[in-house]
Design a protein around this motif. Structure first.
Motif, PDB file in Angstrom:
ATOM      1  N   LEU A  28       0.798  -1.224   0.000  1.00 40.44           N
ATOM      2  CA  LEU A  28       0.000   0.000   0.000  1.00 40.44           C
ATOM      3  C   LEU A  28       0.832   1.275   0.000  1.00 40.44           C
ATOM      4  N   GLY A  29       2.143   1.141   0.199  1.00 35.90           N
ATOM      5  CA  GLY A  29       2.978   2.335   0.248  1.00 35.90           C
ATOM      6  C   GLY A  29       2.889   3.012   1.599  1.00 35.90           C
ATOM      7  N   GLU A  30       3.114   4.330   1.616  1.00 33.99           N
ATOM      8  CA  GLU A  30       3.096   5.063   2.881  1.00 33.99           C
ATOM      9  C   GLU A  30       1.694   5.068   3.469  1.00 33.99           C
ATOM     10  N   GLN A  31       1.608   4.669   4.719  1.00 38.52           N
ATOM     11  CA  GLN A  31       0.322   4.478   5.384  1.00 38.52           C
ATOM     12  C   GLN A  31       0.400   4.918   6.839  1.00 38.52           C
ATOM     13  N   LEU A  32      -0.753   5.360   7.373  1.00 41.16           N
ATOM     14  CA  LEU A  32      -0.907   5.415   8.815  1.00 41.16           C
ATOM     15  C   LEU A  32      -1.259   4.003   9.272  1.00 41.16           C
ATOM     16  N   MET A  33      -0.634   3.560  10.348  1.00 40.14           N
ATOM     17  CA  MET A  33      -0.910   2.204  10.845  1.00 40.14           C
ATOM     18  C   MET A  33      -0.910   2.213  12.363  1.00 40.14           C
ATOM     19  N   ASN A  34      -1.776   1.399  12.948  1.00 36.78           N
ATOM     20  CA  ASN A  34      -1.787   1.205  14.395  1.00 36.78           C
ATOM     21  C   ASN A  34      -0.674   0.235  14.781  1.00 36.78           C
ATOM     22  N   ILE A  35       0.277   0.720  15.570  1.00 41.07           N
ATOM     23  CA  ILE A  35       1.420  -0.075  16.002  1.00 41.07           C
ATOM     24  C   ILE A  35       1.310  -0.315  17.513  1.00 41.07           C
ATOM     25  N   PRO A  36       1.358  -1.569  17.960  1.00 40.94           N
ATOM     26  CA  PRO A  36       1.290  -1.815  19.405  1.00 40.94           C
ATOM     27  C   PRO A  36       2.453  -1.169  20.153  1.00 40.94           C
ATOM     28  N   VAL A  37       2.125  -0.482  21.240  1.00 36.80           N
ATOM     29  CA  VAL A  37       3.167   0.066  22.113  1.00 36.80           C
ATOM     30  C   VAL A  37       3.215  -0.688  23.441  1.00 36.80           C
ATOM     31  N   LYS A  38       2.163  -1.430  23.724  1.00 41.80           N
ATOM     32  CA  LYS A  38       2.156  -2.314  24.902  1.00 41.80           C
ATOM     33  C   LYS A  38       1.186  -3.459  24.635  1.00 41.80           C
ATOM     34  N   THR A  39       1.602  -4.641  25.016  1.00 41.57           N
ATOM     35  CA  THR A  39       0.758  -5.820  24.871  1.00 41.57           C
ATOM     36  C   THR A  39       0.462  -6.401  26.245  1.00 41.57           C
ATOM     37  N   TYR A  40      -0.819  -6.501  26.563  1.00 39.42           N
ATOM     38  CA  TYR A  40      -1.255  -7.217  27.753  1.00 39.42           C
ATOM     39  C   TYR A  40      -1.581  -8.643  27.309  1.00 39.42           C
TER      40      TYR A  40
END
Length: 414
Positions: A380-392
């Motif tokens: 898709l090329g450059e994208q906004l994406m949700n990246i995990p910063v903490k995993t419970y």
């Protein structure tokens, strides 16, 4: 060759032949029964039509990958539009069960539709794979033996965020803007409980109907001394709140954290102002860094030119789960008890992570706190994406509480 060895080979050959004959007979019987009909309940129109489309995309993608076959039988998806309305969901579920003669129901999407469809399962005995509707009551106070959830219980994603909000985001006094329906009440309720138990204070809770078009009055009601504003909103309301927040300059006044907000299906409708925001607490985001998820995301992106939201992954995983159960019972879905038993015994390694059911028919699973970041996706090329910063990890729908203590307190309500 000794006589004993010859005899052993002969016995092995006989057993193998019997097993092959039995398997062939099972496949033949399954094929003679015709296709397995799955009644799919999704909001094709209405305020949650976009998540509804994602749900159907994920489900169809899974079955296309598996040639619409499970347990030696063909799969037919019979789709009905619920419009995210409990009365419509009830009507459509009854139609699928009684007129379309589906073997089991899958859905609905909206939390407040779940109990209505569960009632149809109770009336008819037809199994309901509740996915992705997350009303807490369905796997807590109002459990039914014919209902199994493969998605998430609403407050299950809320509890970790309240903990994270106080301990790691450093908020001490917050205002919630939350969608005024069952899902919003329960997600926000879980957040508020763990946040206040950690030591935080709720300044104000602003409940907004799903159909809210103008968030001006809601934003104007935020107390001036609040530390942060927490968004728990669904459907088209997510984009309306996003635009109002920045257009009216509230980003200059308050910190904003998405407790439940900017999922992947909303990303194409927002812009770079969202970069860096804590966007969600949820059981799936596209940025999970595992081989299973990367394969899922890339295939979805190739097909639909979008990143998959949790609605797509949840439906895809429901497909994985039901296929595994159907394969286990050789497609004999007419034996409802056997199908439900197989569903309860399956463990799934899904794009979101490892899953297994608890004793109340709800998955134990990872919950991810995510931040919106710019990435370069290979398709898709450059994208906004949700990246995990903490995993419970291995989060129960009861959080860290004893189930019996949690159940005594009753549901989270407005």
């Amino acid at each position: 060759m000794s006589l004993n060895l010859k005899s052993s080979f002969a016995k092995w050959g006989a057993r193998t032949a019997v097993a092959l004959m039995a398997a062939s007979a099972g496949i033949a019987m399954a094929q003679q029964k015709g296709p397995i009909r799955i009644g799919v309940l999704a909001p094709i129109t209405g305020p949650l039509a976009t998540p509804g489309a994602e749900m159907l995309n994920g489900l169809k993608m899974f079955w296309e990958q598996n040639k619409y076959t499970a347990g030696g039988r063909k799969i037919d998806l019979v789709v009905a539009d619920t419009t995210c309305n409990p009365d419509q969901a009830l009507t459509q579920a009854r139609r699928l069960a009684l007129q379309e003669k589906v073997h089991f129901l899958l859905g609905p999407l909206c939390g407040h539709e779940g109990p209505a469809v569960a009632q149809v399962s109770k009336e008819t005995g037809i199994p309901l794979i509740m996915d992705p509707a997350g009303a807490d009551t369905s796997t807590k106070w109002d459990r039914m033996p014919t209902v199994i959830r493969t998605a998430v219980s609403a407050s299950q994603i809320g509890h970790p965020f309240g903990d994270y909000l106080y301990k790691e985001l450093g908020a001490k006094k917050v205002t919630f803007i939350a969608s005024d329906y069952t899902w919003g009440h329960e997600v926000a309720g879980g957040m508020m409980r763990t946040f206040t138990e950690a030591g935080g204070k709720i300044d104000k809770v602003i409940w907004a109907p799903l159909a809210t078009t103008d968030y001006g009055a809601s934003l104007a009601a935020i107390p001036a001394d609040t530390d942060a504003v927490i968004a728990v909103v669904a459907g088209v309301a997510r984009i309306r709140l996003f635009e109002a927040w920045y257009n009216f300059g509230y980003d200059k006044k308050f910190k904003l954290h998405g407790g439940y907000w900017l999922h992947e299906d909303a990303i194409p409708q927002i812009d770079a102002r969202a970069v860096g925001l804590i966007s969600n607490t949820v059981h799936y985001v596209a940025g999970i860094d595992t081989p299973e998820n990367k394969a899922f995301v890339d295939d979805y992106a190739r097909r639909y030119k979008l990143l998959p939201s949790w609605f797509a992954e949840s439906a895809y995983t429901a497909g994985m789960w039901t296929k595994a159960a159907l394969d286990q019972i050789n497609g004999n879905v007419e034996d409802r008890a056997a199908f439900l038993k197989a569903m309860r015994g399956v463990s799934v390694k899904a794009p979101r992570g490892p899953l297994k059911l608890d004793a109340y028919d709800n998955p134990i699973q990872n919950i991810y706190i995510s931040r919106l970041q710019k990435v370069k996706h290979p398709i898709l090329g450059e994208q906004l994406m949700n990246i995990p910063v903490k995993t419970y990890t291995n989060v129960s729908q009861f959080w860290t509480y004893k189930p019996e203590d949690f159940l005594k307190r009753g549901p989270y309500k407005r």
